[in-house]
Design an enzyme around this catalytic site. Structure first.
Site, PDB file in Angstrom:
ATOM      1  N   HIS A  36       0.843  -1.197   0.000  1.00 43.60           N
ATOM      2  CA  HIS A  36       0.000   0.000   0.000  1.00 43.60           C
ATOM      3  C   HIS A  36       0.880   1.250   0.000  1.00 43.60           C
ATOM      4  CE1 HIS A  36      -3.688  -2.149   1.582  1.00 43.60           C
ATOM      5  NE2 HIS A  36      -2.757  -2.965   2.059  1.00 43.60           N
ATOM      6  N   GLU A 118       2.195  -0.946   4.452  1.00 42.99           N
ATOM      7  CA  GLU A 118       2.053   0.432   3.990  1.00 42.99           C
ATOM      8  C   GLU A 118       3.436   1.045   3.791  1.00 42.99           C
ATOM      9  OE1 GLU A 118      -0.665   2.180   3.296  1.00 42.99           O
ATOM     10  OE2 GLU A 118      -2.320   1.233   4.379  1.00 42.99           O
ATOM     11  N   HIS A 156      -2.297  -2.693  -3.580  1.00 51.25           N
ATOM     12  CA  HIS A 156      -3.681  -2.460  -3.179  1.00 51.25           C
ATOM     13  C   HIS A 156      -4.558  -2.269  -4.417  1.00 51.25           C
ATOM     14  CE1 HIS A 156      -6.417  -0.271  -0.022  1.00 51.25           C
ATOM     15  NE2 HIS A 156      -6.900  -1.439  -0.377  1.00 51.25           N
ATOM     16  N   ASP A 166      -3.211   2.819  -4.952  1.00 46.53           N
ATOM     17  CA  ASP A 166      -1.886   2.683  -4.345  1.00 46.53           C
ATOM     18  C   ASP A 166      -1.309   1.276  -4.527  1.00 46.53           C
ATOM     19  OD1 ASP A 166      -4.108   2.152  -2.400  1.00 46.53           O
ATOM     20  OD2 ASP A 166      -2.484   1.652  -1.025  1.00 46.53           O
TER      21      ASP A 166
END
Length: 183
Positions: A36, A118, A156, A166
């Site tokens: 992400h 992330e 993602h 993303d």
């Protein structure tokens, strides 16, 4: 980096536990790694805002954008900051709430069987060199701990097309695959 299977924790990661997690469904293993991109506020890096979002302590008055997202209950297993520093929110053996409505190879509910990582960044800003090294190391540790095949890596945007973009076009997939030895 090393993943302790018993605790689900990554060595060297700062721990910032999120309440936004629960048990994986019975029989669900870790089969997918989802990459992400996140920045809070959008396009800004640094600061405590991602920690606050994932711990449900984001002050809606701190920035105009935060009023719209302060009520979200989301998390990720891991964040890699711009300097490559890892922050872990959810142990890997638990289900983080990172994917939302999602589908990978015909399987829905990707949170059930994936790890969400992330990267502090945005779709159109190049990610930092340190992030690629830390991401490759984290993925290597996850693959070793949970026997995740090389092909089981997605963005993602791949598992939620049309809804999410993303990690975006600024993310260099060939570079990551080379670092992983997958190229």
């Amino acid at each position: 980096m090393h993943v302790d299977r018993a605790s689900g924790l990554l060595s060297g990661a700062r721990q910032c536990p999120s309440p936004n997690a629960d048990a994986r469904p019975d029989g669900a293993g870790i089969e997918l790694i989802v990459v992400h991109g996140i920045s809070l506020p959008p396009g800004a890096f640094g600061g405590p805002w991602i920690d606050h979002l994932f711990s449900n302590t984001l002050d809606p008055a701190a920035h105009p954008y935060f009023a719209a997202i302060a009520g979200l209950r989301v998390s990720a297993h891991l964040l890699i900051r711009r300097d490559g520093a890892p922050v872990q929110y959810v142990p890997f053996h638990r289900r983080a709430w990172h994917a939302g409505v999602s589908n990978w190879r015909g399987r829905e509910r990707c949170n059930d069987f994936s790890v969400g990582i992330e990267l502090e960044g945005s779709d159109d800003t190049p990610y930092a060199d340190a992030q690629y090294g830390a991401l490759a190391a984290a993925i290597g540790a996850l693959r070793a701990a949970y026997t995740i095949p090389a092909a089981h890596l997605a963005g993602h945007s791949d598992i939620a097309p049309g809804r999410k973009t993303d990690p975006g076009p600024a993310f260099d997939w060939p570079r990551l695959r080379t670092l992983l030895g997958d190229a």
